[in-house]
Design a protein around this motif. Structure first.
Motif, short mmCIF file in Angstrom:
data_model
loop_
_atom_site.label_atom_id
_atom_site.label_comp_id
_atom_site.label_asym_id
_atom_site.label_seq_id
_atom_site.Cartn_x
_atom_site.Cartn_y
_atom_site.Cartn_z
N SER A 1 0.83 -1.22 0.00
CA SER A 1 0.00 0.00 0.00
C SER A 1 0.86 1.26 0.00
O SER A 1 0.35 2.36 0.14
CB SER A 1 -0.95 -0.01 1.20
OG SER A 1 -0.20 -0.04 2.39
N GLY A 2 2.17 1.06 -0.12
CA GLY A 2 3.04 2.23 -0.32
C GLY A 2 3.63 2.83 0.95
O GLY A 2 4.22 3.90 0.90
N LYS A 3 3.47 2.16 2.07
CA LYS A 3 4.05 2.72 3.30
C LYS A 3 5.50 2.25 3.48
O LYS A 3 5.79 1.06 3.33
CB LYS A 3 3.26 2.23 4.53
CG LYS A 3 1.88 2.82 4.63
CD LYS A 3 1.45 2.79 6.09
CE LYS A 3 0.08 3.39 6.27
NZ LYS A 3 -1.02 2.49 5.93
N ILE A 4 6.36 3.16 3.83
CA ILE A 4 7.76 2.79 4.07
C ILE A 4 7.83 1.92 5.32
O ILE A 4 7.25 2.25 6.36
CB ILE A 4 8.65 4.04 4.22
CG1 ILE A 4 8.67 4.81 2.91
CG2 ILE A 4 10.05 3.66 4.65
CD1 ILE A 4 9.40 6.14 2.97
N MET A 5 8.54 0.80 5.22
CA MET A 5 8.62 -0.12 6.36
C MET A 5 9.82 0.25 7.23
O MET A 5 10.92 -0.25 7.07
CB MET A 5 8.68 -1.57 5.89
CG MET A 5 7.38 -1.98 5.19
SD MET A 5 7.37 -3.69 4.68
CE MET A 5 7.04 -4.55 6.21
N ARG A 6 9.56 1.15 8.16
CA ARG A 6 10.63 1.65 9.02
C ARG A 6 11.24 0.57 9.91
O ARG A 6 12.41 0.64 10.27
CB ARG A 6 10.09 2.72 9.95
CG ARG A 6 9.86 3.99 9.28
CD ARG A 6 8.92 4.82 10.14
NE ARG A 6 8.32 5.79 9.28
CZ ARG A 6 9.00 6.81 8.80
NH1 ARG A 6 10.24 7.02 9.17
NH2 ARG A 6 8.44 7.63 7.97
#
Ligand code: 7RM
Length: 660
Positions: A623-628
């Motif tokens: 979904s486009g969220k950066i996986m911190r």
């Protein structure tokens, strides 16, 4: 938000040693018996209104009394002591002089190049009155926001108190922030006035404060700022703008040294102080007079066990809340002698701290774990050269302290006779919330121990259910307290969202979420585990990852960025940034340096990334969220554990592993 990243911290803090206060200290302490401590807690629990009312009456002077202790009608926009009329400077200055303490030293100032000054309460009041009259003469009125951007010199304290004297809220901006950061704060607060200096001495360098003010005004703050008052400190050449800039010394020269304190409402603003959060720009935390006066006063008195002849030194900068509450307002409201030092710890001056303790016979010393770790690293030979016999109480604040540093502090600095108060609190809480009372509570290295009387803390999960003993969870505060923030300047919605709506607490409304994780052990001791949001703490300075990311993306070569904290033995955490570049831009070591400089320009030196990793792309979910979480592991050099099934393109990981 997740708590798993904090597990490693949790393990380090497993600690079972316990240190009761020495008999000698306990016998002489202001609150000395377990019975007295428990009775305070019980009174607060049974009848909070009466509890706060009695302290507000006995500890604070009011021009007119309050009728309502706490008004919860519009909770969580609480009001304290609302009908009360007050001026905090009356409580910090005039009332001590009236009691015959005018000749007592209020402020000892030790300047960086070796100059020093002392001010008695009487002298301090005169300086404050002159400055207050000077501010009036240039048009500062009750309610106007005044920005203070200054080095650690006595005039910084005079300026704060002068504002409070005439009812103009202050907004102190730490001198280490850049002109860009200053500009944002000036505009957000609508500050018509700025008090600054021609420079400040810091780390063998001169920091160019006036130039930064000029740049902030030229780049947009001209729409709010009307006048700039400049204290002469370094005598370096600066340019003064006609009709806008005024020298402090010229302005004060002919002012009267008397100025009646403005009669303020308890809920009038005392100050705004900006602090970093997990999203967006820094938030302007609002504190009001009555509640803050009581809380900074009472916590100082309880925790530092103040005696008439104490020499108290807090090494913070007045640009942070610790400086506001525990260099200026708390100590002065109690009539204490407070020491202010212009320098900060650095390799070339580590002995200076102990020289100051020896020179002034400092008895109470309050500093940050990051400073203690720096002292520790340079070896005990340095402090051992000085006479530290005067010390009787040591404190820490700002971040979790590791047990090794705690033990070193107790042994090498405190000669095993000084209790250590590990104080947990925040800009938002106005004063300390969790801390041992030094004469009563047996301490465990690394634990802030128990909440102060009147403060109710619990550790819960995301649904607001209490977690099991020793399990990590979210730290919440269940009852309002006088020193609490009132709102975020210009953004009450954000106040609600950030602090009051994050945890859905079972059955109870108005539960304050601090943003920290913690656990409570089998003896009821609280162990702070650090931030659970995207706030990182570098040498105890709070920075939002979003702020640094925005700074990086504002550089023309950067397409996207993600910033994480990496554990560091000295600084607690350091900043690691992952960036992807715009099309047709190539990564190089020059670009990395340029990006670091850019962040320093946008925010300030405290936000300089330790490492910048340039990569074609960043790990993202579908979904486009950066996986911190993944980036945190990469930065720490750890194996990537946990679920990576949501990762859109797993080849990114392999590439990043090579780069990190
Ligand atoms: C006073 C101050 C607040 C954040 C807070 C914590 C961390 C502060 C301690 C601590 C562990 C402590 N205000 N923090 N004190 N963590 N033990 N004794 O620092 O607004 O700048 O920062 O600092 O994470 O939320 S602050």
């Amino acid at each position: 938000m997740s708590l798993d990243k904090k597990n490693s911290i949790n393990n380090i803090l497993e600690e079972s040693r316990i240190f009761p206060p020495s008999k000698k200290f306990a016998e002489n302490s202001n609150i000395r018996s377990q019975k007295e401590f428990l009775s305070l807690k019980k009174q607060a629990l049974n009848n909070p209104t009466k509890f706060w009312e009695s302290f507000a009456k006995s500890e604070i002077d009011w021009f007119e009394p309050f009728q309502t202790v706490l008004d919860s009608d519009n909770a969580p926009f609480f009001k304290w002591f609302k009908e009360g009329k007050i001026n905090i400077t009356y409580n910090c200055l005039d009332r001590h002089i009236k009691k015959g303490l005018g000749a007592k030293t209020a402020l000892i100032w030790e300047g960086e190049p070796g100059d020093s000054k002392k001010y008695t309460y009487e002298e301090l009041l005169k300086e404050v009155c002159k400055a207050a009259n000077a501010l009036k003469s240039i048009g500062v009125k009750k309610g106007d926001l005044v920005c203070i951007y200054m080095p650690m010199i006595p005039e910084a304290m005079f300026a704060m108190l002068a504002c409070a004297r005439i009812g103009a809220p202050h907004s102190v901006v730490f001198g280490g922030f850049s002109s860009e950061a200053l500009k944002d704060r000036l505009i957000d607060g609508n500050a018509r006035f700025v008090i600054t200096a021609d420079g400040g001495f810091r780390k063998d360098k001169v920091i160019e404060l006036k130039q930064a003010v000029d740049a902030a005004i030229e780049s947009g703050a001209d729409k709010v700022v009307e006048k700039v008052v400049v204290v002469q400190r370094t005598k370096k050449n600066i340019s003064m703008v006609d009709d806008r800039d005024l020298w402090w010394h010229e302005l004060l020269k002919d002012q009267k040294d008397q100025c009646e304190p403005e009669v303020m409402n308890s809920e009038d603003r005392l100050f705004i102080l900006y602090t970093s959060g997990s999203t967006g720009k820094p938030k302007g935390v609002v504190h009001t007079i009555g509640g803050y006066n009581l809380w900074s006063h009472l916590t100082f008195k309880w925790i530092f066990d103040l005696k008439d002849d104490d020499i108290y030194w807090c090494t913070a900068d007045v640009g942070w809340i610790t400086g506001h509450s525990y260099i200026v307002y708390g100590p002065l409201s109690n009539g204490a002698t407070t020491l202010m030092y212009e320098g900060v710890p650095r390799p070339s001056n580590l002995g200076a701290f102990w020289e100051i303790v020896q020179k002034y016979k400092v008895s109470i010393f309050y500093t940050a774990p990051t400073a203690i770790r720096a002292f520790m690293k340079s070896g005990r030979e340095i402090p051992d050269k000085y006479n530290l016999e005067s010390l009787r109480l040591l404190g820490t604040v700002g971040e979790p302290i590791n047990p090794e540093a705690w033990i070193w502090y107790k042994d090498v600095i405190g000669k095993n006779k000084c209790p250590i108060v590990d104080t947990w609190w925040q800009t938002e809480t106005g004063g300390v919330m969790i801390s041992p009372l030094p004469g009563v509570v047996a301490t465990k290295p690394g634990s802030a121990t128990f909440p102060l009387p009147g403060i109710e803390v619990e550790i819960v999960d995301k649904n607001g259910d209490k977690v099991e003993e020793n399990d990590g969870g979210y730290l919440i505060i269940k009852k309002p307290w006088p020193g609490m923030m009132r709102t975020i300047h210009g953004n009450s919605e954000r106040y609600l969202e950030s602090y009051w709506e994050y945890i859905s607490f079972k059955g109870e409304k108005n539960v304050y979420f601090a943003g920290d994780g913690a656990r409570i052990d089998e003896d009821g001791y609280i162990w702070i585990m650090g931030r659970v949001d995207d706030v990182i703490s570098v040498s105890g300075h709070r920075l939002g990852t979003m702020e640094i990311e925005s700074a990086l993306v504002s550089h023309k070569s950067v397409a996207e960025s993600a910033v994480v904290g990496k554990k560091d033995d000295l600084k607690g955490e350091v900043i690691v940034a992952f960036v992807s570049l715009e099309k047709d831009v190539n990564g190089s070591s020059e670009l990395v340096e340029d990006l670091k400089k850019h962040v320093v320009h946008e925010i300030g030196i405290i936000a300089k990334p330790e490492k910048i990793i340039i990569s074609d792309s960043l790990p993202k979910t579908r979904s486009g969220k950066i996986m911190r979480r993944i980036l945190r592991s990469l930065a720490a050099g750890e194996e990537i554990s946990g679920d990576i099934s949501t990762l859109e393109d797993s080849s990114v990981l392999e590439k990043l592993k090579e780069l990190s």
